[in-house]
Design a protein around this motif. Structure first.
Motif, PDB file in Angstrom:
ATOM      1  N   ASN A 139       0.808  -1.226   0.000  1.00  0.00           N
ATOM      2  CA  ASN A 139       0.000   0.000   0.000  1.00  0.00           C
ATOM      3  C   ASN A 139       0.838   1.270   0.000  1.00  0.00           C
ATOM      4  N   LYS A 140       2.008   1.207  -0.603  1.00  0.00           N
ATOM      5  CA  LYS A 140       2.849   2.395  -0.729  1.00  0.00           C
ATOM      6  C   LYS A 140       2.620   3.103  -2.059  1.00  0.00           C
ATOM      7  N   LEU A 141       1.859   2.450  -2.949  1.00  0.00           N
ATOM      8  CA  LEU A 141       1.373   3.069  -4.184  1.00  0.00           C
ATOM      9  C   LEU A 141      -0.133   2.859  -4.235  1.00  0.00           C
ATOM     10  N   ASP A 142      -0.830   3.824  -4.793  1.00  0.00           N
ATOM     11  CA  ASP A 142      -2.279   3.704  -4.929  1.00  0.00           C
ATOM     12  C   ASP A 142      -2.669   3.142  -6.287  1.00  0.00           C
ATOM     13  N   LEU A 143      -1.841   3.387  -7.280  1.00  0.00           N
ATOM     14  CA  LEU A 143      -2.114   2.905  -8.626  1.00  0.00           C
ATOM     15  C   LEU A 143      -0.795   2.732  -9.352  1.00  0.00           C
ATOM     16  N   GLY A 144      -0.689   1.670 -10.129  1.00  0.00           N
ATOM     17  CA  GLY A 144       0.539   1.432 -10.873  1.00  0.00           C
ATOM     18  C   GLY A 144       0.242   1.129 -12.331  1.00  0.00           C
ATOM     19  N   ILE A 145       1.099   1.609 -13.212  1.00  0.00           N
ATOM     20  CA  ILE A 145       1.041   1.296 -14.638  1.00  0.00           C
ATOM     21  C   ILE A 145       2.237   0.390 -14.908  1.00  0.00           C
ATOM     22  N   ILE A 146       1.978  -0.879 -15.164  1.00  0.00           N
ATOM     23  CA  ILE A 146       3.052  -1.859 -15.271  1.00  0.00           C
ATOM     24  C   ILE A 146       2.862  -2.717 -16.520  1.00  0.00           C
ATOM     25  N   ARG A 147       3.880  -3.510 -16.804  1.00  0.00           N
ATOM     26  CA  ARG A 147       3.783  -4.477 -17.895  1.00  0.00           C
ATOM     27  C   ARG A 147       3.641  -5.876 -17.316  1.00  0.00           C
ATOM     28  N   ALA A 148       2.801  -6.684 -17.954  1.00  0.00           N
ATOM     29  CA  ALA A 148       2.619  -8.070 -17.543  1.00  0.00           C
ATOM     30  C   ALA A 148       3.939  -8.828 -17.752  1.00  0.00           C
ATOM     31  N   PRO A 149       4.124  -9.938 -17.029  1.00  0.00           N
ATOM     32  CA  PRO A 149       3.139 -10.621 -16.187  1.00  0.00           C
ATOM     33  C   PRO A 149       3.087 -10.059 -14.769  1.00  0.00           C
ATOM     34  N   LEU A 150       1.941 -10.229 -14.140  1.00  0.00           N
ATOM     35  CA  LEU A 150       1.752  -9.842 -12.747  1.00  0.00           C
ATOM     36  C   LEU A 150       1.278 -11.066 -11.976  1.00  0.00           C
ATOM     37  N   VAL A 151       2.064 -11.465 -11.003  1.00  0.00           N
ATOM     38  CA  VAL A 151       1.692 -12.607 -10.162  1.00  0.00           C
ATOM     39  C   VAL A 151       1.663 -12.135  -8.717  1.00  0.00           C
ATOM     40  N   SER A 152       0.478 -11.889  -8.190  1.00  0.00           N
ATOM     41  CA  SER A 152       0.337 -11.426  -6.808  1.00  0.00           C
ATOM     42  C   SER A 152      -1.107 -11.617  -6.363  1.00  0.00           C
ATOM     43  N   THR A 153      -1.282 -12.129  -5.173  1.00  0.00           N
ATOM     44  CA  THR A 153      -2.625 -12.288  -4.613  1.00  0.00           C
ATOM     45  C   THR A 153      -3.089 -11.014  -3.912  1.00  0.00           C
ATOM     46  N   LYS A 154      -2.204 -10.017  -3.833  1.00  0.00           N
ATOM     47  CA  LYS A 154      -2.518  -8.793  -3.102  1.00  0.00           C
ATOM     48  C   LYS A 154      -2.831  -7.620  -4.025  1.00  0.00           C
ATOM     49  N   ILE A 155      -2.858  -7.880  -5.337  1.00  0.00           N
ATOM     50  CA  ILE A 155      -3.039  -6.800  -6.309  1.00  0.00           C
ATOM     51  C   ILE A 155      -4.140  -7.163  -7.301  1.00  0.00           C
ATOM     52  N   THR A 156      -4.950  -6.163  -7.629  1.00  0.00           N
ATOM     53  CA  THR A 156      -5.963  -6.306  -8.676  1.00  0.00           C
ATOM     54  C   THR A 156      -5.477  -5.566  -9.915  1.00  0.00           C
TER      55      THR A 156
END
Length: 287
Positions: A139-156
């Motif tokens: 929770n140190k960022l509110d929104l992120g613009i990233i490139r896949a892949p994303l593997v995390s159970t804590k992020i939507t």
């Protein structure tokens, strides 16, 4: 058991020296030793083996250290989220992005949020995908613009857009290029492998599909630096095709590559961390 007991334990576990740990905590050594002893008694487990020469963690101590670190990080995340809820729209809103995704749309997003929430302080951070993921999880960022892949159970996450790849070069120096294999002997400029390993490996794979291994001489952590090096004739590169819209220069030419190669650009937010601002921001980007 109080939080201070855990912090005292971690200080000793990190220093493996009671005197140094006490100095770090700005307390004297005897009270620190008593606090650790009380903690061990409460747990019913010995956390440290200590003699006149050294202090080492027991197996129980090693396990306890790892779990305490995780729990304190979770507590910090709860505190930050609580603060965020309290501040509501009058506080800070932190947006992360990687340089290869910054566009007019993100600039328009800032303008939109400023209009919707005039008292909101917006902070932009250019951070690698891996570091953004860690920050979003805490929770140190509110929104992120990233490139896949994303593997995390804590992020939507939601797909913002699918990006293909283009070869970029200085056409005034090289002339017209019709196929990537035509430049197999040229010097290439890539993202740093440690900074963006998946992106780096994808570009190498693209070159291999065209029948060669790129001669990577220059590396950078910033897409604008890569484009500038190409513009100055110091190499050629492969970049996301979307960049040609924001890097129009008479020296630069872009050659679209096989559409089988693509990268997903994602909008990522902390899971269960929806806010009015985040919903507005995501809706604006997806519109």
């Amino acid at each position: 058991m109080e939080i201070r007991h855990l912090k005292y334990f971690l200080a000793v576990a990190e220093e493996l020296n009671f005197t140094k740990a006490a100095n770090k905590l700005f307390i004297s050594q005897p009270p620190l030793s008593r606090q650790i002893k009380e903690l061990e008694n409460e747990l019913g487990a010995k956390l440290f083996e200590r003699n006149n020469k050294k202090v080492v963690l027991t197996e129980a101590g090693k396990y306890f250290k790892e779990e305490v670190i995780n729990q304190l990080q979770n507590l910090e995340s709860v505190v930050l989220k609580t603060k965020k809820i309290s501040e509501n729209v009058n506080g800070e809103y932190r947006i992360g992005y990687i340089s290869s995704t910054f566009s007019d749309k993100i600039a328009q997003l800032i303008k939109f949020l400023m209009g919707q929430y005039p008292f909101l302080k917006i902070k932009l951070y250019e951070v690698s995908t891996s570091k953004q993921i860690a920050a979003l999880e805490q929770n140190k960022l509110d929104l992120g613009i990233i490139r896949a892949p994303l593997v995390s159970t804590k992020i939507t996450s939601k797909l913002w857009f699918k990006d293909h790849y283009s070869f970029v070069y200085n056409s005034t120096l090289i002339g017209n290029v019709t196929d990537l294999s035509d430049v197999k002997d040229k010097v290439f400029v890539f993202f740093n492998k440690d900074y963006a390993p998946i992106y780096y490996n994808t570009l190498v794979e693209i070159c291999s599909q065209y029948g060669f291994i790129p001669n990577i001489v220059h590396e950078s952590n910033n897409i604008n630096s890569i484009i500038q090096l190409v513009k100055n004739g110091l190499g050629v590169s492969i970049v996301p095709s979307s960049l040609k819209n924001s890097h129009t220069s008479p020296e630069l030419s872009f050659l679209g590559l096989n559409n089988n190669f693509s990268t997903d650009v994602l909008i990522a937010t902390p899971k269960n961390g929806e806010t009015q601002i985040t919903n507005s921001a995501v809706s604006f980007l997806l519109d």
